[in-house]
Design an enzyme around this catalytic site. Structure first.
Site, PDB file in Angstrom:
ATOM      1  N   PRO A 238       0.791  -1.247   0.000  1.00 21.98           N
ATOM      2  CA  PRO A 238       0.000   0.000   0.000  1.00 21.98           C
ATOM      3  C   PRO A 238       0.816   1.285   0.000  1.00 21.98           C
ATOM      4  CG  PRO A 238      -0.327  -1.222   2.072  1.00 21.98           C
ATOM      5  CD  PRO A 238       0.547  -2.061   1.199  1.00 21.98           C
ATOM      6  N   GLU A 239       2.119   1.221   0.211  1.00 26.89           N
ATOM      7  CA  GLU A 239       2.888   2.463   0.272  1.00 26.89           C
ATOM      8  C   GLU A 239       2.975   3.135  -1.095  1.00 26.89           C
ATOM      9  OE1 GLU A 239       3.459   3.767   2.925  1.00 26.89           O
ATOM     10  OE2 GLU A 239       3.650   2.188   4.444  1.00 26.89           O
TER      11      GLU A 239
ATOM     12  N   HIS B   7       0.504  22.179  -3.579  1.00 24.15           N
ATOM     13  CA  HIS B   7       0.190  20.748  -3.610  1.00 24.15           C
ATOM     14  C   HIS B   7      -0.950  20.500  -2.640  1.00 24.15           C
ATOM     15  CE1 HIS B   7       0.718  16.414  -2.244  1.00 24.15           C
ATOM     16  NE2 HIS B   7       0.123  16.405  -3.422  1.00 24.15           N
TER      17      HIS B   7
HETATM   18  N1  LIG Z   1      -0.040  13.926 -10.418  1.00 23.68           N
HETATM   19  C1  LIG Z   1      -0.281  14.036  -9.101  1.00 23.68           C
HETATM   20  N2  LIG Z   1      -0.428  12.909  -8.369  1.00 23.68           N
HETATM   21  C2  LIG Z   1      -0.647  13.051  -7.035  1.00 23.68           C
HETATM   22  C3  LIG Z   1      -0.735  14.315  -6.417  1.00 23.68           C
HETATM   23  N3  LIG Z   1      -0.953  14.119  -5.100  1.00 23.68           N
HETATM   24  C4  LIG Z   1      -0.993  12.793  -4.917  1.00 23.68           C
HETATM   25  N4  LIG Z   1      -0.807  12.127  -6.083  1.00 23.68           N
HETATM   26  C5  LIG Z   1      -0.789  10.673  -6.302  1.00 23.68           C
HETATM   27  O1  LIG Z   1      -1.045  10.026  -5.085  1.00 23.68           O
HETATM   28  C6  LIG Z   1       0.138   9.432  -4.581  1.00 23.68           C
HETATM   29  C7  LIG Z   1       0.276   9.826  -3.131  1.00 23.68           C
HETATM   30  O2  LIG Z   1       1.034   8.897  -2.442  1.00 23.68           O
HETATM   31  P1  LIG Z   1       2.475   9.217  -1.876  1.00 23.68           P
HETATM   32  O3  LIG Z   1       3.388   9.400  -3.022  1.00 23.68           O
HETATM   33  O4  LIG Z   1       2.772   8.117  -0.936  1.00 23.68           O
HETATM   34  O5  LIG Z   1       2.381  10.565  -1.052  1.00 23.68           O
HETATM   35  P2  LIG Z   1       1.529  10.845   0.304  1.00 23.68           P
HETATM   36  O6  LIG Z   1       0.528   9.741   0.465  1.00 23.68           O
HETATM   37  O7  LIG Z   1       0.911  12.178   0.060  1.00 23.68           O
HETATM   38  O8  LIG Z   1       2.482  10.866   1.449  1.00 23.68           O
HETATM   39  C8  LIG Z   1       1.280   9.941  -5.420  1.00 23.68           C
HETATM   40  O9  LIG Z   1       2.320   9.051  -5.576  1.00 23.68           O
HETATM   41  C9  LIG Z   1       0.589  10.223  -6.742  1.00 23.68           C
HETATM   42  O10 LIG Z   1       0.468   9.035  -7.492  1.00 23.68           O
HETATM   43  C10 LIG Z   1      -0.583  15.479  -7.241  1.00 23.68           C
HETATM   44  O11 LIG Z   1      -0.653  16.611  -6.793  1.00 23.68           O
HETATM   45  N5  LIG Z   1      -0.367  15.276  -8.569  1.00 23.68           N
HETATM   46 MG   LIG Z   2       1.080   7.597   0.786  1.00 18.06          MG
END
Ligand SMILES: Nc1nc2c(ncn2[C@@H]2O[C@H](COP(=O)(O)OP(=O)(O)O)[C@@H](O)[C@H]2O)c(=O)[nH]1
Ligand SMILES: [Mg+2]
Length: 420
Positions: A43-44, A283
Site C-alpha cells: 500500500p505504500e 500541492h
Molecule cells: N499527479 C499528481 N499525483 C498526485 C498528487 N498528489 C498525490 N498524487 C498521487 O497520489 C500518490 C500519493 O502517495 P504518496 O506518493 O505516498 O504521497 P503521500 O501519500 O501524500 O504521502 C502519489 O504518488 C501520486 O500518485 C498530485 O498533486 N499530482
Molecule cells: Mg502515501
C-alpha cells in the site's frame, strides 16, 4: 565507477562461453558481485518508496565499506495504489523512466531488475528476508536496536511451488522465484542489516522485503542528502515541466534564477539564490487524506481562501495546482478558483509518462514556484521541499502547509538543510 565498468567488461568476456547458469559463479578477481534487492509494503505510495530507496542506498554503502562489491537492484515500479489511470499499462516500469540512472550511479552502484536477471543468469533470488517488527513490541518499553531470525508474524505473501521455490509478487515477474525465505525481526536503522548480510548470509543475491521496516541511518545527514540529490528526475520529464512553465507560467530558469546542473555532484545553490517563477505553487493532497476527516487538512473552500491570501501577499497573479482530487472535488475547486493552472496530461502523454511521470512533472513545476504551499505530512509535498532546497530557495518560501479549517496549533513543516 571505472573499476565497476572494467569489471562488467571482464565479466562479459569470461562469462560469455559459459552456460547461463554458470555465469553467476564466475569470480573474476576483484569483481565478484553481491546483489541487494528490496521491496516495500504494497500500500505504500511513490514518495515513501523514494524515501525507502535512500535507506537502502545507505545500507549498500555500509556493505561496500567492508569490501564486498554489493550492487543495489532497483525494484520495478508498478501496481501502486494511486496509479489508477485506466487503460494504461503500469507494471514493470524501470527506474530509468522516472530517474536519471547515471545520476543514481554516481552515488551508489545500482542496476535495473532486468539487468539483474540477465547478469544473474536467470530470475532467481537466493534468499528473501521478510522484515517484521518484534511480536512482543519493545520490551520494558525500552527502545534498542536489534535483529533476530524469528517465526513469521503475518501471513506470508509467498508460497512454495512444486519444486520447492518460493513464489511471490516480485514486481509481476511471475517467472521469478526465490530459493530460500526467512522472516527477520528488525528494529533499528538500515545498516543494522549489514552484519547479517556479511556474516550469516553468504549467498549472492538477497532481497529484503518490507524494507520500510528499517529506519534511516542518519536522517538528513550528508549521506541522506547525497542519495537524495542523486535522485535526479529523468530528463524528458524535466523538459516537459520546463516547457509547461515557459508556456503557461511565464517561468524560465534564467529569469527565475533556478539553475540546474545535470551533474548533481556539482550543484550547490546558495539558500535564497533561487527566485522562482511568478506563480504560487500548490500541492493539495485529497483522497485518503480527507477520508479520515483529518483535522490538519483543509476543506476546498479553506484551501482556496489561503491561496488567495498568499497570492495577494506575494503579488502573484497565477497559481499552479498539483492535486489528486477526484472529478467531483476538482469541479468544485475550479468553481472557487477558475484561474487555476493545472498540468493536464493528454492520453498520449499519460501513456508515455504514466501516473508516476505526471506526478514528477507536477512536483517539478511546484519546485520552481516563487512560493510553495503543500499538505500536512504528505511525502509528496516533502519531496517538493527537498527539490526546492536543492534549487536554492529561501526556506520561508518552501516549508509551508495548509492548516485545517479549525486546526488550533498549525505547526509548519521542518526546514532540513542540505549537508554537502
Ligand atoms: N499527479 C499528481 N499525483 C498526485 C498528487 N498528489 C498525490 N498524487 C498521487 O497520489 C500518490 C500519493 O502517495 P504518496 O506518493 O505516498 O504521497 P503521500 O501519500 O501524500 O504521502 C502519489 O504518488 C501520486 O500518485 C498530485 O498533486 N499530482
Ligand atoms: Mg502515501
Amino acid at each position: 565507477w571505472n573499476l565497476l565498468t572494467i569489471c562488467f567488461l571482464l565479466l562479459g568476456v569470461v562469462a560469455a562461453p559459459l552456460a547461463a547458469a554458470e555465469t553467476q559463479r564466475v569470480h573474476a578477481g576483484f569483481c565478484y558481485f553481491r546483489y541487494l534487492l528490496y521491496d516495500v509494503n504494497p500500500p505504500e505510495g511513490f514518495n515513501l518508496r523514494r524515501d525507502v530507496y535512500i535507506r537502502m542506498a545507505s545500507l549498500v554503502k555500509t556493505l561496500r565499506t567492508a569490501g564486498d562489491d554489493w550492487v543495489l537492484v532497483l525494484p520495478p515500479w508498478g501496481r501502486l495504489y494511486h496509479w489508477q489511470s485506466p487503460n494504461i499499462y503500469q507494471l514493470r516500469i524501470p527506474w530509468g523512466e522516472f530517474f536519471s540512472l547515471t545520476s543514481l550511479q554516481a552515488n551508489v552502484p545500482v542496476m535495473e531488475y532486468e539487468e539483474f536477471i540477465a547478469e544473474n543468469g536467470g530470475p532467481f533470488i537466493d534468499q528473501v528476508l521478510v522484515l517484521q517488527n518484534y511480536a512482543e513490541g519493545w520490551t520494558d518499553g525500552k527502545w534498542e536496536e536489534k535483529v533476530d531470525e524469528r517465526p513469521c508474524i503475518e501471513k506470508l505473501m509467498y508460497s512454495k511451488d512444486k519444486q520447492g521455490y518460493y513464489r511471490g509478487w516480485f514486481w509481476s515477474y511471475e517467472e521469478t522465484r526465490a530459493r530460500n525465505l526467512t522472516c527477520i525481526s528488525a528494529q533499528g536503522h538500515a545498516s543494522i542489516m549489514a552484519p547479517v548480510l556479511q556474516k550469516n548470509i553468504t549467498v549472492t543475491s538477497v532481497m529484503l522485503d518490507r524494507a520500510e521496516t528499517l529506519l534511516h541511518d542518519h536522517y538528513a545527514g550528508k549521506d541522506y542528502w547525497d542519495t537524495r540529490r542523486s535522485m535526479v528526475f529523468a530528463k524528458h520529464l524535466r523538459l516537459i515541466g520546463d516547457d509547461f512553465r515557459a508556456k503557461h507560467l511565464n517561468s524560465t530558469d534564467s529569469s527565475d534564477h533556478t539553475f540546474y546542473s545535470e551533474d548533481w555532484t556539482r550543484m550547490q545553490a546558495k539558500l535564497g539564490s533561487a527566485k522562482g517563477g511568478p506563480y504560487l505553487g500548490v500541492h493539495l493532497r485529497r483522497k485518503d487524506f480527507i477520508w479520515g476527516h483529518r483535522e490538519d487538512v483543509p476543506t476546498l473552500k479553506g484551501a482556496v481562501k489561503k491561496m488567495r491570501s498568499l497570492m495577494k501577499k506575494h503579488k502573484l497573479d497565477r497559481v499552479f495546482v498539483a492535486t489528486d482530487a477526484d472529478g467531483e472535488e476538482l469541479k468544485e475547486l475550479k468553481r472557487y478558483l477558475p484561474e487555476m493552472v493545472q498540468f493536464e496530461a493528454s492520453t498520449e502523454d499519460l501513456e508515455l509518462f504514466k501516473d508516476g511521470g505526471v506526478a514528477i512533472i507536477d512536483q517539478w513545476i511546484c519546485a520552481h514556484a516563487r512560493f510553495f504551499i503543500g499538505t500536512s505530512v504528505s511525502t509528496f509535498s516533502f519531496r517538493i521541499h527537498e527539490e526546492r532546497e536543492i534549487l536554492g530557495f529561501d526556506p520561508k518560501t518552501t516549508y509551508n502547509r495548509f492548516c485545517g479549517d479549525s486546526e488550533k496549533e498549525c505547526e509548519q513543516p521542518t526546514h532540513w538543510k542540505i549537508v554537502y
